[in-house]
Write an enzyme that holds these catalytic residues in place. Structure first.
Site, mmCIF file in Angstrom:
data_model
loop_
_atom_site.group_PDB
_atom_site.id
_atom_site.type_symbol
_atom_site.label_atom_id
_atom_site.label_comp_id
_atom_site.label_asym_id
_atom_site.label_seq_id
_atom_site.Cartn_x
_atom_site.Cartn_y
_atom_site.Cartn_z
ATOM 1 N N GLY A 45 0.840 -1.190 0.000
ATOM 2 C CA GLY A 45 0.000 0.000 0.000
ATOM 3 C C GLY A 45 0.873 1.236 0.000
ATOM 4 O O GLY A 45 2.001 1.211 0.514
ATOM 5 N N GLN A 50 3.015 10.023 0.987
ATOM 6 C CA GLN A 50 4.306 9.330 1.068
ATOM 7 C C GLN A 50 5.196 9.605 -0.143
ATOM 8 O O GLN A 50 6.387 9.297 -0.111
ATOM 9 C CB GLN A 50 4.090 7.814 1.192
ATOM 10 C CG GLN A 50 3.464 7.400 2.522
ATOM 11 C CD GLN A 50 3.322 5.905 2.590
ATOM 12 O OE1 GLN A 50 2.350 5.337 2.118
ATOM 13 N NE2 GLN A 50 4.306 5.241 3.174
ATOM 14 N N CYS A 98 5.741 0.076 7.262
ATOM 15 C CA CYS A 98 5.362 1.199 6.400
ATOM 16 C C CYS A 98 6.579 1.590 5.588
ATOM 17 O O CYS A 98 7.698 1.640 6.118
ATOM 18 C CB CYS A 98 4.896 2.359 7.271
ATOM 19 S SG CYS A 98 4.455 3.834 6.337
ATOM 20 N N LEU A 99 6.381 1.887 4.305
ATOM 21 C CA LEU A 99 7.515 2.244 3.447
ATOM 22 C C LEU A 99 8.176 3.551 3.888
ATOM 23 O O LEU A 99 9.326 3.798 3.543
ATOM 24 C CB LEU A 99 7.067 2.333 1.980
ATOM 25 C CG LEU A 99 6.606 1.008 1.363
ATOM 26 C CD1 LEU A 99 6.100 1.231 -0.053
ATOM 27 C CD2 LEU A 99 7.725 -0.032 1.379
ATOM 28 N N HIS A 140 -4.601 1.713 7.602
ATOM 29 C CA HIS A 140 -3.230 2.237 7.647
ATOM 30 C C HIS A 140 -3.038 3.326 6.584
ATOM 31 O O HIS A 140 -2.522 4.408 6.874
ATOM 32 C CB HIS A 140 -2.248 1.071 7.422
ATOM 33 C CG HIS A 140 -0.808 1.464 7.308
ATOM 34 N ND1 HIS A 140 0.160 0.988 8.156
ATOM 35 C CD2 HIS A 140 -0.162 2.280 6.423
ATOM 36 C CE1 HIS A 140 1.333 1.510 7.808
ATOM 37 N NE2 HIS A 140 1.161 2.282 6.756
ATOM 38 N N GLU A 141 -3.484 3.036 5.354
ATOM 39 C CA GLU A 141 -3.276 3.990 4.259
ATOM 40 C C GLU A 141 -4.136 5.240 4.447
ATOM 41 O O GLU A 141 -3.682 6.356 4.181
ATOM 42 C CB GLU A 141 -3.565 3.337 2.900
ATOM 43 C CG GLU A 141 -2.660 2.154 2.546
ATOM 44 C CD GLU A 141 -1.171 2.438 2.704
ATOM 45 O OE1 GLU A 141 -0.758 3.591 2.554
ATOM 46 O OE2 GLU A 141 -0.421 1.483 3.006
ATOM 47 N N HIS A 144 -2.690 7.838 6.671
ATOM 48 C CA HIS A 144 -1.714 8.725 6.023
ATOM 49 C C HIS A 144 -2.394 9.988 5.477
ATOM 50 O O HIS A 144 -1.792 11.064 5.464
ATOM 51 C CB HIS A 144 -1.019 8.007 4.856
ATOM 52 C CG HIS A 144 0.102 7.097 5.264
ATOM 53 N ND1 HIS A 144 1.206 7.537 5.948
ATOM 54 C CD2 HIS A 144 0.303 5.764 5.054
ATOM 55 C CE1 HIS A 144 2.043 6.512 6.148
ATOM 56 N NE2 HIS A 144 1.511 5.427 5.625
HETATM 57 NI NI NI Z 1 2.377 3.500 5.590
#
Ligand code: NI
Length: 186
Positions: A45, A50, A98-99, A140-141, A144
């Site tokens: 995701g 991000q 998370c990236l 989660h996304e 953000h």
């Molecule tokens: Ni994330």
């Protein structure tokens, strides 16, 4: 085109993202670029903040988790202006990464069942009930888009232990296999 991923500590990750008003060629290109960026970083995701864009856009491809979580099988989509409603209070704790926080993974409590409304990249509306790990990825996304990261759900004591690692992320002192952008560099 692959885009750099903004690391924990960057202010764009703390901003409330703006709703998307209309579809455009640029939006479709951005969706493609975000998928490409996410696959290259081996994530499932990615939210627009991000990659430095403060707009309400998320891409998800959860298929890779399908063996462990059948609800994830074949689930690939772009979410525009997503709206999550909690269906009941049942919460489960599982590991998340998370990236924007490479090298870290922590247990996070999240509700198991949600209702999700969103627009696809043609601005067509969708609504669906989701549960399990798919519901977790969506939460989660969507966090953000509201300026939150999963670390905000981790206990203060645990965050204190991770203080040094979190500072390193803010300063860009991190090794990972994809291009990143830090809040500050020394
Ligand atoms: Ni994330």
């Amino acid at each position: 085109m692959k885009l750099p991923i903004y690391l924990y500590g960057h202010p764009v990750l703390r901003r409330e993202a703006d709703p998307i008003k209309e579809d455009s060629a640029e939006l479709k290109t951005l969706v493609d670029d975000m998928f490409e960026t996410m696959y290259a970083a081996e994530g499932c995701g990615l939210a627009a903040p991000q990659i430095g864009k403060s707009i309400r856009l998320v891409v998800i491809d959860a298929d890779v988790l399908g063996d462990d979580y059948p609800e994830c099988k074949g689930r690939k989509f772009a979410l525009i202006n997503p709206e999550v409603t909690v269906l009941d209070g049942e919460e489960v704790s599982r590991n998340e990464g998370c990236l924007s926080l490479p090298g870290l993974s922590e247990k996070v409590n999240r509700v198991e069942h949600i209702n999700l409304k969103w627009l696809d990249e043609d601005m067509k509306p969708h609504e669906e009930e989701m549960s399990g790990f798919l519901a977790r990825i969506v939460q989660h996304e969507c966090d953000h888009l509201d300026g939150k990261v999963y670390m905000d759900h981790v206990s203060t004591g645990r965050r204190l232990l991770l203080r040094g690692k979190l500072r390193n992320l803010t300063e860009g002192k991190v090794r990972c296999d994809y291009k990143v952008k830090a809040a500050s560099r020394r």
